[in-house]
Design an enzyme around this catalytic site. Structure first.
Site, mmCIF file in Angstrom:
data_model
loop_
_atom_site.group_PDB
_atom_site.id
_atom_site.type_symbol
_atom_site.label_atom_id
_atom_site.label_comp_id
_atom_site.label_asym_id
_atom_site.label_seq_id
_atom_site.Cartn_x
_atom_site.Cartn_y
_atom_site.Cartn_z
ATOM 1 N N ASP A 98 43.762 60.799 96.371
ATOM 2 C CA ASP A 98 44.790 61.776 96.734
ATOM 3 C C ASP A 98 44.077 63.091 97.050
ATOM 4 O O ASP A 98 43.622 63.297 98.167
ATOM 5 C CB ASP A 98 45.788 61.881 95.576
ATOM 6 C CG ASP A 98 46.932 62.839 95.845
ATOM 7 O OD1 ASP A 98 47.219 63.109 97.018
ATOM 8 O OD2 ASP A 98 47.551 63.329 94.874
ATOM 9 N N ASP A 154 51.560 54.243 88.417
ATOM 10 C CA ASP A 154 52.734 54.442 87.570
ATOM 11 C C ASP A 154 53.508 55.698 87.926
ATOM 12 O O ASP A 154 53.007 56.607 88.586
ATOM 13 C CB ASP A 154 52.292 54.567 86.102
ATOM 14 C CG ASP A 154 51.629 55.919 85.823
ATOM 15 O OD1 ASP A 154 50.652 56.246 86.531
ATOM 16 O OD2 ASP A 154 52.100 56.651 84.926
ATOM 17 N N ARG A 160 53.802 49.970 86.886
ATOM 18 C CA ARG A 160 52.445 49.500 87.202
ATOM 19 C C ARG A 160 52.415 48.021 87.543
ATOM 20 O O ARG A 160 51.527 47.544 88.242
ATOM 21 C CB ARG A 160 51.510 49.714 86.002
ATOM 22 C CG ARG A 160 51.229 51.158 85.664
ATOM 23 C CD ARG A 160 50.077 51.220 84.666
ATOM 24 N NE ARG A 160 50.001 52.511 83.986
ATOM 25 C CZ ARG A 160 49.377 53.586 84.464
ATOM 26 N NH1 ARG A 160 48.796 53.539 85.637
ATOM 27 N NH2 ARG A 160 49.346 54.703 83.767
HETATM 28 P P1 5GP Z 1 43.217 62.646 92.933
HETATM 29 O O1 5GP Z 1 42.344 63.038 91.799
HETATM 30 O O2 5GP Z 1 42.509 62.005 94.096
HETATM 31 O O3 5GP Z 1 44.120 63.759 93.363
HETATM 32 O O4 5GP Z 1 44.239 61.597 92.382
HETATM 33 C C1 5GP Z 1 43.826 60.360 91.984
HETATM 34 C C2 5GP Z 1 44.668 59.893 90.837
HETATM 35 O O5 5GP Z 1 45.943 60.544 90.814
HETATM 36 C C3 5GP Z 1 44.964 58.426 90.998
HETATM 37 O O6 5GP Z 1 44.006 57.664 90.284
HETATM 38 C C4 5GP Z 1 46.337 58.300 90.414
HETATM 39 O O7 5GP Z 1 46.232 58.082 89.030
HETATM 40 C C5 5GP Z 1 46.978 59.642 90.616
HETATM 41 N N1 5GP Z 1 47.841 59.694 91.820
HETATM 42 C C6 5GP Z 1 47.635 60.362 92.964
HETATM 43 N N2 5GP Z 1 48.612 60.146 93.845
HETATM 44 C C7 5GP Z 1 49.476 59.304 93.244
HETATM 45 C C8 5GP Z 1 50.711 58.667 93.658
HETATM 46 O O8 5GP Z 1 51.236 58.816 94.764
HETATM 47 N N3 5GP Z 1 51.302 57.863 92.735
HETATM 48 C C9 5GP Z 1 50.782 57.633 91.504
HETATM 49 N N4 5GP Z 1 51.447 56.815 90.717
HETATM 50 N N5 5GP Z 1 49.621 58.196 91.078
HETATM 51 C C10 5GP Z 1 48.981 59.011 91.962
#
Ligand code: 5GP
Ligand code: MG
Length: 175
Positions: A98, A154, A160
């Site tokens: 993300d 989740d 999940r």
């Molecule tokens: P980042 O650190 O890249 O912003 O986010 C990664 C983590 O955020 C993922 O491993 C996940 O746990 C959570 N995350 C990011 N976007 C989403 C989403 O759309 N749905 C869910 N359930 N978790 C997300």
């Protein structure tokens, strides 16, 4: 809830990742490191589609509660992890890329343990969200900027277990 990727589509995406991993790591010592909790479904399906030898480890990153990021424990047993990555190639596996912060935190920590190389594989990458200057090496699907659940992902610790990936509607997120 709106289905974004069917079970069939997810399976094809995972199969594609597995073939690329076999190509990249043929004849090389590989340790796949899953990021808890979201990567477990992907990891379990992925490793069963890969025919080259590999080791598996897990790390815990920070956690989300709903959509809100909470500083959580970086619960990593560094000694166990160090033994699993020493003189080996590391492939970090996560459910979704993300902002990139999770992987940006984990890579330097793994790098300290001095593996032969580090790459990253994710099932999903959200478009237009990255806040870091790198991209995952292997991505099965690019998705729009929506909050998704299922296949390990989740919302408040639910969903999940869905075998597909779905986007939650704004009213479902507010609830
Ligand atoms: P980042 O650190 O890249 O912003 O986010 C990664 C983590 O955020 C993922 O491993 C996940 O746990 C959570 N995350 C990011 N976007 C989403 C989403 O759309 N749905 C869910 N359930 N978790 C997300
Ligand atoms: Mg996660």
């Amino acid at each position: 809830m709106k289905v974004l990727l069917t079970e069939e589509q997810v399976r094809a995406g995972v199969e594609g990742l597995a073939r690329k991993i076999e190509e990249l790591y043929q004849g090389k010592p590989l340790t796949m490191v899953g990021v808890l909790i979201g990567s477990i479904v992907l990891l379990a399906d992925l490793i069963r589609r890969i025919s080259i030898p590999l080791r598996v480890e897990l790390v815990q990153a920070r956690r989300y509660w709903g959509q809100v990021r909470r500083p959580g424990p970086m619960a990593v047993d560094l000694e166990v992890l160090a033994a699993a990555v020493r003189e080996r190639h590391v492939l970090l596996v996560d459910d979704i890329f993300d902002t990139g912060q999770t992987i940006a935190e984990l890579i330097p920590m793994l790098d300290e343990l001095d593996p032969l190389s580090i790459r990253t594989a994710v099932l999903l990458r959200k478009q237009g969200r990255s806040q870091v200057d790198f991209q995952p090496d292997l991505v099965a699907f690019d998705i729009p900027d929506v909050f998704v659940v299922g296949y390990g992902l989740d919302y408040k610790d639910m969903y999940r277990n869905l075998p597909y990936v779905a986007a939650l509607e704004p009213d479902e997120l507010a609830a």
